[in-house]
Design a protein around this motif. Structure first.
Motif: not given
Length: 342
Positions: A1-4, A51-54, A8-11
């Motif tokens: 789930x975290x990977x998903x 950053x700790x904020x996703x 946006x970075x992968x895209x």
């Protein structure tokens, strides 16, 4: 789930990669491997601000990889191609986000495929039929252009359109409502292309600045040390030359800075110099010296040997301070694998 959540970075990475891969269509010397891309991409993931904020972390990564690849790739592009590269990045990002449709993109590149010669001409005497047909074509690309042909035929709107055509600064020239508020930055560029194509470069600069930021229309300064810092002992550094260019003083200056001025070996390639160059490479790999082979385009018959030397190298068997520097005019004989690994 975290990977998903990081998708946006992968895209963004995939968009940047395919723009880079397509640069070879501009010049055959613009070759970059997936391995090169993956290495730099991974490097930015580890070195970028944390950053700790996703949401904040994702935005940091998007900005960092876009900026880093722009700086890195621009090092290896001729001056004339840098703005085009930045434009393709901006359009690639917007197309992936579906903010530029395929119809818009195809029209911008090729114009309309419809024959409008049988359509009634409703423009005034200030509008020629060729431009009228382009207006009919752009009208079909997106809802935001709806009824634009009617606007050109309208007496009040026609005054504004005529002023736009004659304006000294078409990038910022007003257009009639509702197009002044409804058109996206790219749609304004489409309009400028059909009506004021001679000023398209200034429109592209404005478009990139608005979509990506002013940084992406500024040419990064020549940074040989930055290029060097991105290499390891198996990475060749390749100077693609233009007439009259001489990168050797820059290389010698870097050698002084890195305390390698007495360990830099420069050899001009040419007829019969291949075996000597190969021996020099083998010696310097063991001793940790730098080798600069000049004018690789004059040693076309030796290029296959250079490719083999590079492809069979083993990182652990090479001194970590060793570097191979190559200079060459653009040539189809230069081995693609060497370009892609450099």
């Amino acid at each position: 789930r975290t990977r998903m959540l990081y998708s946006p970075v992968a895209v963004r990475g995939s968009v940047l990669y395919f723009v880079i891969a397509d640069l070879a269509n501009i010049d055959p010397m613009y070759q970059y491997s997936l391995e090169f891309f993956a290495r730099l991409f991974s490097l930015r993931l580890s070195k970028s601000q944390k950053s700790e904020i996703l949401e904040e972390r994702i935005q940091i990564l998007l900005d960092d990889i876009t900026k880093s690849f722009y700086e890195n790739i621009c090092r290896g592009l001729f001056e004339k191609d840098k703005l085009l590269y930045s434009f393709l990045n901006a359009c690639g990002i917007l197309r992936k986000a579906k903010k530029i449709s395929n119809d818009e993109w195809n029209y911008f590149l090729r114009g309309s495929t419809t024959d409008y010669s049988s359509f009634e001409f409703k423009g005034g005497d200030w509008l020629d039929k060729k431009l009228w047909h382009k207006i009919l074509g752009i009208e079909e690309t997106h809802y935001n252009f709806r009824d634009i042909s009617t606007s050109f035929a309208n007496e009040n709107d026609a005054k504004i359109w005529k002023e736009y055509i004659d304006h000294n600064d078409p990038v910022n020239a007003p257009v009639p409502a509702p197009y002044d508020e409804n058109l996206t930055n790219f749609q304004r560029l489409m309009l400028q292309k059909i009506m004021r194509e001679e000023s398209l470069i200034s429109g592209i600069v404005e478009f990139i600045s608005k979509e990506l930021g002013h940084f992406y229309v500024e040419v990064p300064p020549f940074d040989l040390e930055g290029a060097f810092n991105d290499t390891i002992q198996t990475t060749p550094v390749i100077f693609i030359l233009s007439p009259g260019a001489d990168p050797i003083p820059y290389l010698q200056s870097l050698a002084v800075k890195k305390e390698m001025e007495n360990r830099l070996r420069i050899k001009a390639l040419g007829q019969g110099q291949g075996p000597i160059a190969q021996e020099l490479i083998e010696t310097c790999r063991r001793s940790g010296e730098w080798v600069c082979l000049q004018n690789a385009h004059l040693a076309a018959s030796w290029m296959s040997t250079l490719e083999r030397i590079q492809e069979t190298q083993v990182e652990d068997e090479i001194h970590p301070e060793y570097r191979l520097w190559l200079t060459s005019m653009p040539t189809k004989d230069f081995p693609v694998p060497v370009l892609q690994s450099g």
